[in-house]
Design a protein around this motif. Structure first.
Motif, PDB file in Angstrom:
ATOM      1  N   ASN A  69       0.699  -1.172  -0.041  1.00 58.75           N
ATOM      2  CA  ASN A  69      -0.106  -0.146   0.205  1.00 58.75           C
ATOM      3  C   ASN A  69       0.810   1.245  -0.033  1.00 58.75           C
ATOM      4  O   ASN A  69       2.080   1.437   0.467  1.00 58.75           O
ATOM      5  CB  ASN A  69      -0.864  -0.115   1.306  1.00 58.75           C
ATOM      6  CG  ASN A  69      -0.606   0.572   2.669  1.00 58.75           C
ATOM      7  OD1 ASN A  69      -0.479   1.869   2.616  1.00 58.75           O
ATOM      8  ND2 ASN A  69       0.235  -0.343   3.198  1.00 58.75           N
ATOM      9  N   ALA A  70       0.209   2.290  -0.539  1.00 60.71           N
ATOM     10  CA  ALA A  70       0.965   3.664  -0.579  1.00 60.71           C
ATOM     11  C   ALA A  70      -0.403   4.684  -0.509  1.00 60.71           C
ATOM     12  O   ALA A  70      -0.831   5.338  -1.365  1.00 60.71           O
ATOM     13  CB  ALA A  70       1.742   3.895  -1.836  1.00 60.71           C
ATOM     14  N   MET A  71      -1.027   4.684   0.756  1.00 57.62           N
ATOM     15  CA  MET A  71      -2.054   5.334   1.101  1.00 57.62           C
ATOM     16  C   MET A  71      -1.744   6.892   1.007  1.00 57.62           C
ATOM     17  O   MET A  71      -2.383   7.749   0.451  1.00 57.62           O
ATOM     18  CB  MET A  71      -2.445   5.013   2.655  1.00 57.62           C
ATOM     19  CG  MET A  71      -2.921   3.709   2.629  1.00 57.62           C
ATOM     20  SD  MET A  71      -4.233   3.100   1.356  1.00 57.62           S
ATOM     21  CE  MET A  71      -5.806   3.935   1.815  1.00 57.62           C
ATOM     22  N   GLY A  72      -0.311   7.171   1.361  1.00 60.68           N
ATOM     23  CA  GLY A  72       0.098   8.444   1.446  1.00 60.68           C
ATOM     24  C   GLY A  72      -0.196   9.343   2.629  1.00 60.68           C
ATOM     25  O   GLY A  72      -0.516  10.638   2.731  1.00 60.68           O
ATOM     26  N   LEU A  73      -0.389   8.567   3.797  1.00 64.35           N
ATOM     27  CA  LEU A  73      -0.784   9.464   4.939  1.00 64.35           C
ATOM     28  C   LEU A  73      -2.236  10.294   5.019  1.00 64.35           C
ATOM     29  O   LEU A  73      -2.000  11.270   5.524  1.00 64.35           O
ATOM     30  CB  LEU A  73       0.209  10.274   5.520  1.00 64.35           C
ATOM     31  CG  LEU A  73       1.622   9.357   6.112  1.00 64.35           C
ATOM     32  CD1 LEU A  73       2.750  10.020   6.015  1.00 64.35           C
ATOM     33  CD2 LEU A  73       1.323   8.264   6.959  1.00 64.35           C
ATOM     34  N   PRO A  74      -3.231   9.680   4.449  1.00 64.23           N
ATOM     35  CA  PRO A  74      -4.281  10.672   4.394  1.00 64.23           C
ATOM     36  C   PRO A  74      -4.915  10.711   5.564  1.00 64.23           C
ATOM     37  O   PRO A  74      -5.033   9.616   6.395  1.00 64.23           O
ATOM     38  CB  PRO A  74      -5.362   9.902   3.198  1.00 64.23           C
ATOM     39  CG  PRO A  74      -4.814   8.362   3.477  1.00 64.23           C
ATOM     40  CD  PRO A  74      -3.352   8.377   3.636  1.00 64.23           C
ATOM     41  N   ASN A 125       5.222   7.699  14.398  1.00 62.16           N
ATOM     42  CA  ASN A 125       5.421   7.065  12.951  1.00 62.16           C
ATOM     43  C   ASN A 125       6.648   7.460  12.520  1.00 62.16           C
ATOM     44  O   ASN A 125       6.767   8.754  11.796  1.00 62.16           O
ATOM     45  CB  ASN A 125       4.241   7.325  12.043  1.00 62.16           C
ATOM     46  CG  ASN A 125       4.366   6.608  10.937  1.00 62.16           C
ATOM     47  OD1 ASN A 125       5.568   6.181  10.389  1.00 62.16           O
ATOM     48  ND2 ASN A 125       3.300   6.536  10.014  1.00 62.16           N
ATOM     49  N   CYS A 128       7.104   5.397   7.904  1.00 59.13           N
ATOM     50  CA  CYS A 128       6.413   5.285   6.779  1.00 59.13           C
ATOM     51  C   CYS A 128       7.456   5.183   5.527  1.00 59.13           C
ATOM     52  O   CYS A 128       8.206   6.121   5.395  1.00 59.13           O
ATOM     53  CB  CYS A 128       5.247   6.378   6.401  1.00 59.13           C
ATOM     54  SG  CYS A 128       4.503   6.261   4.797  1.00 59.13           S
ATOM     55  N   PRO A 129       7.322   4.339   4.535  1.00 55.04           N
ATOM     56  CA  PRO A 129       8.428   4.025   3.659  1.00 55.04           C
ATOM     57  C   PRO A 129       8.330   4.863   2.328  1.00 55.04           C
ATOM     58  O   PRO A 129       9.153   5.115   1.541  1.00 55.04           O
ATOM     59  CB  PRO A 129       8.486   2.768   3.312  1.00 55.04           C
ATOM     60  CG  PRO A 129       7.099   2.070   3.530  1.00 55.04           C
ATOM     61  CD  PRO A 129       6.569   3.158   4.649  1.00 55.04           C
ATOM     62  N   HIS A 130       7.311   5.786   2.262  1.00 55.04           N
ATOM     63  CA  HIS A 130       7.057   6.433   1.070  1.00 55.04           C
ATOM     64  C   HIS A 130       6.273   7.602   0.907  1.00 55.04           C
ATOM     65  O   HIS A 130       5.944   8.127  -0.057  1.00 55.04           O
ATOM     66  CB  HIS A 130       6.469   5.433   0.258  1.00 55.04           C
ATOM     67  CG  HIS A 130       4.952   4.891   0.685  1.00 55.04           C
ATOM     68  ND1 HIS A 130       4.752   3.791   1.333  1.00 55.04           N
ATOM     69  CD2 HIS A 130       3.892   5.695   0.982  1.00 55.04           C
ATOM     70  CE1 HIS A 130       3.558   3.885   1.875  1.00 55.04           C
ATOM     71  NE2 HIS A 130       2.985   4.822   1.557  1.00 55.04           N
ATOM     72  N   ASN A 190       7.590  -1.445  10.942  1.00 52.06           N
ATOM     73  CA  ASN A 190       6.590  -0.780   9.939  1.00 52.06           C
ATOM     74  C   ASN A 190       6.877  -1.655   8.326  1.00 52.06           C
ATOM     75  O   ASN A 190       7.514  -2.486   8.580  1.00 52.06           O
ATOM     76  CB  ASN A 190       6.866   0.887   9.687  1.00 52.06           C
ATOM     77  CG  ASN A 190       5.704   1.595   9.009  1.00 52.06           C
ATOM     78  OD1 ASN A 190       5.078   0.875   8.270  1.00 52.06           O
ATOM     79  ND2 ASN A 190       5.618   2.618   9.887  1.00 52.06           N
ATOM     80  N   THR A 191       6.180  -1.139   7.360  1.00 53.46           N
ATOM     81  CA  THR A 191       6.285  -1.959   6.127  1.00 53.46           C
ATOM     82  C   THR A 191       7.630  -1.909   5.607  1.00 53.46           C
ATOM     83  O   THR A 191       8.439  -0.950   5.605  1.00 53.46           O
ATOM     84  CB  THR A 191       5.299  -1.376   5.426  1.00 53.46           C
ATOM     85  OG1 THR A 191       5.286  -0.019   5.258  1.00 53.46           O
ATOM     86  CG2 THR A 191       3.930  -1.925   5.792  1.00 53.46           C
TER      87      THR A 191
HETATM   88  C1  DHB Z   1       1.347   4.619   4.847  1.00 55.93           C
HETATM   89  C2  DHB Z   1       2.036   4.726   5.824  1.00 55.93           C
HETATM   90  C3  DHB Z   1       2.776   3.832   6.713  1.00 55.93           C
HETATM   91  O1  DHB Z   1       3.250   3.953   7.814  1.00 55.93           O
HETATM   92  C4  DHB Z   1       3.007   2.555   5.940  1.00 55.93           C
HETATM   93  O2  DHB Z   1       3.736   1.885   6.465  1.00 55.93           O
HETATM   94  C5  DHB Z   1       2.451   2.302   5.045  1.00 55.93           C
HETATM   95  C6  DHB Z   1       1.509   3.165   4.089  1.00 55.93           C
HETATM   96  C7  DHB Z   1       0.440   5.473   4.151  1.00 55.93           C
HETATM   97  O3  DHB Z   1      -0.333   6.235   4.763  1.00 55.93           O
HETATM   98  O4  DHB Z   1       0.751   5.413   3.034  1.00 55.93           O
END
Ligand code: DHB
Length: 305
Positions: A69-74, A125, A128-130, A190-191
């Motif tokens: 996933n890459a939600m992007g911290l919405p 946090n 988050c990797p992206h 984390n991921t």
């Molecule tokens: C997101 C945040 C994270 O910490 C993660 O491990 C993966 C996705 C996110 O919001 O995109």
């Protein structure tokens, strides 16, 4: 009788399972639902200073081995989200507020704000990797991890947990930095930064191209990280990554975790996973002659060079 309750930095958990950040934790109502389903504690969605829409779709890819996933911290921003935190408390289990920020000062300020909204503890946090400028970009440097924890401790009068990234050459070094900064506990992991490509479309599937891999695929990485961190710090560790059974939870505990978080398995199997993990863990503890969770923590370190 097997006792699943655990004490974690002054928080009392009826069992050692927690909802991991990012799944079913957008609203107070959904967090109450997870608490009623049996989670021992809830970690909120990661929240920042301002509202964020997140990355473009597709933002999740289901793989056989896990989720990418890459939600992007919405998130709606701390001001609006504070009411969800207050609501979530009605679930009757400890609420751990997750925050992200672009600087040490911003993260610390958010830690203070979410604690004020009623969070019993704060998860930083740092992993988050992206998301450009956030998460692992801050959390990959020991000095910055230390500063985040130190400043957050000054802003929030509740326990601070540092959620660390496995996308680094030494997660143990990051854990030591968090401990030096005064963190009360470590959350690992984390991921893993990853990607998927569609051969038909000849392009990356995720809108953001890169994302975070979670679920069964990353459990051995998480267990290894917890094992290394256990030998590096004295503060408690919360294990996360691919837990979906009592056996998985026991593995993390024997590596050194005092509690575990569950995310992807809640997405794939629903909230019944908490009850199942607890039931299986209690049976495993009985088989191992362990009456309390603490008797399992770190036992895999005995007798190894
Ligand atoms: C997101 C945040 C994270 O910490 C993660 O491990 C993966 C996705 C996110 O919001 O995109």
């Amino acid at each position: 009788m097997t006792d699943l309750s655990v004490e974690l930095c002054g928080l009392r958990l009826k069992n050692p399972t927690m909802l991991a950040s990012g799944v079913l934790d957008e609203t107070g109502k959904s967090m109450i639902e997870v608490a009623r389903a049996g989670a021992g504690a809830i970690v909120t969605k990661s929240v920042g200073r301002e509202p964020r829409a997140g990355h473009p779709n597709p933002s999740v890819v289901e793989l056989e081995i896990g989720l990418l996933n890459a939600m992007g911290l919405p998130n709606p921003g701390i001001e609006l989200y504070a009411q969800e935190v207050r609501e979530a408390r009605k679930g009757g289990v400890p609420i751990i507020g997750s925050v992200f920020g672009g600087t040490e000062e911003e993260i610390a300020e958010l830690a203070g704000q979410i604690a004020k909204a009623g969070a019993d503890a704060v998860e930083l946090n740092l992993s988050c990797p992206h998301a450009k400028g956030y998460g692992a970009e801050l959390g990959s440097t020991p000095e910055r991890v230390e500063a985040c924890c130190r400043l957050a401790k000054m802003e929030a009068r509740v326990p601070i947990f540092a959620k660390l990234t496995p996308n680094t050459s030494s997660i143990a070094e990051l854990a030591r930095a968090a401990e030096r900064g005064g963190a009360d506990g470590i959350v690992a992991i984390n991921t893993l930064k990853a990607m998927a490509i569609s051969p038909e479309a000849r392009m990356p599937i995720l809108g953001n191209r890169f994302g975070g891999l979670s679920g069964p695929a990353i459990k051995p990485v998480g267990v290894r990280c917890v094992y290394e961190i256990f030998e590096a710090v004295k503060i408690p560790i919360i294990g996360v990554g691919g837990v979906s059974s009592g056996r998985d939870a026991a593995e993390y505990m024997m590596a050194g975790a005092r509690a575990v978080q569950i995310g992807t398995a809640v997405w794939t199997q629903g909230t019944a996973v908490f009850g199942r993990v607890c039931k299986e863990l209690a049976q495993l503890m009985e088989d191992n002659n362990c009456r309390k969770v603490s008797e399992m923590v770190g036992v895999a370190h005995a007798g190894r060079p």
